[in-house]
Motif scaffolding. Sequence first.
Motif, short mmCIF file in Angstrom:
data_model
loop_
_atom_site.label_atom_id
_atom_site.label_comp_id
_atom_site.label_asym_id
_atom_site.label_seq_id
_atom_site.Cartn_x
_atom_site.Cartn_y
_atom_site.Cartn_z
N GLN A 146 -6.43 38.10 -16.23
CA GLN A 146 -7.31 38.82 -17.14
C GLN A 146 -7.52 37.99 -18.40
OE1 GLN A 146 -5.25 42.65 -17.48
NE2 GLN A 146 -6.97 43.54 -16.40
N ILE A 169 -11.16 38.27 -14.26
CA ILE A 169 -10.01 38.37 -13.35
C ILE A 169 -10.00 37.17 -12.42
CG2 ILE A 169 -8.86 39.81 -11.64
CD1 ILE A 169 -10.69 42.10 -12.68
N GLN A 201 -3.72 37.85 -10.42
CA GLN A 201 -5.03 38.21 -10.92
C GLN A 201 -5.02 38.02 -12.43
OE1 GLN A 201 -5.76 42.20 -9.36
NE2 GLN A 201 -7.06 41.30 -7.81
#
Length: 274
Positions: free
Chosen positions: A34, A248, A32
Motif C-alpha cells: 500500500q 497495492i 500486497q
Amino acid sequence: MLIHVVENNILNSTIILAKLFLITLLSMYNTQLQVDTKDDKYLGKFSYMMVGFPENGAEGDVLPLGTCFFVKREKKIYMVTAAHNITGKNTFDGKPTSRQFNFIGFRYLNTQTNEISFSKLDITSLKTQLPTDYFYKYPDAVGLPMTDPIVEPFIFALEDDMFNSVAEKENSDEIISPGYPYVSSSQYTKEMEPFFYYGVIVSKVALTHPYPSNENIYFISKPKSTMGISGAPVFTKYSQDGARPIYIFRGLMFGKNDLLDYAYVVKANSIIYY
C-alpha cells in the motif's frame, strides 16, 4: 557512466540450492503493498532498468535486458525480477531467450556524485541453478538477496511495513506497471524515466488461450506488454469516498501473447525469495 562490479555479493549459490526445498513455504508469504500518493509516477522510483554486458563488447557496453525492483523484508534487501532475465530460458516454450549474458546489472543514480552507474553481477553459475519450468507450473519470478553497501543507499525498496492485506472487493481490475522497454541505445541516460503500462485484468480468458490456467501463480491483463518490461512491479490502485488513492503491489510482469493481446503477471504471493 560508471560500472560498479559486485562479485558473488548478490547471492550465495549454495544457499539457493538449499532453499529450493522451502519454495512452498516462501511462496505463501502475503505481499500486497500500500502506498499513499496522488501521482502514479511515484511508483516509478521502485523500478530499475536491467542490462546485460556483452562478452565481446567494449568496456562499459550494455544491452537492454529487462526491469527489476527491490523488496526489503526481514531487514534483507532482495533484487526481484523475472526469472528468465537470469536463466536466459523462455518460460513459454523452454527455448533460450534472444539475448544471453553471463554478466548482468541494473542502472541506478548515485545521488552523491550525480553519476549514472551500473552494478555488474556475475550470474554464470546461478543461471544454471534456478528452475526453468513453464510459467504455469513454476513462477517466472525470483527475489535474490543483495548485500552491497555501495549500492544500497541509492536503492528505493518496497518495505516490510508496506505489505498489508486488502479485501478482494477493494482491489481494482486496472493495473499499472512501470518498466523499461527497449527503444534505442540512446535511452540509457539519467534523464530517462520508466514507461508506464496501463492494463485491465482479464476475468474470462479466451478459449483459444494455448496455456493451462493456474490462478495460484499468475493472472492475465490486456493489452499486451512490451519487450523489456519483464520483471517490472505491478500495482493496482483504488480510492474510497474521495480519499487519496491507495496503490497495492500485485506482482511482476513476465510475458506477453501477441495474438490475444495479453500480458502475463506473476502474483505477488508467488514470487520466490531465496
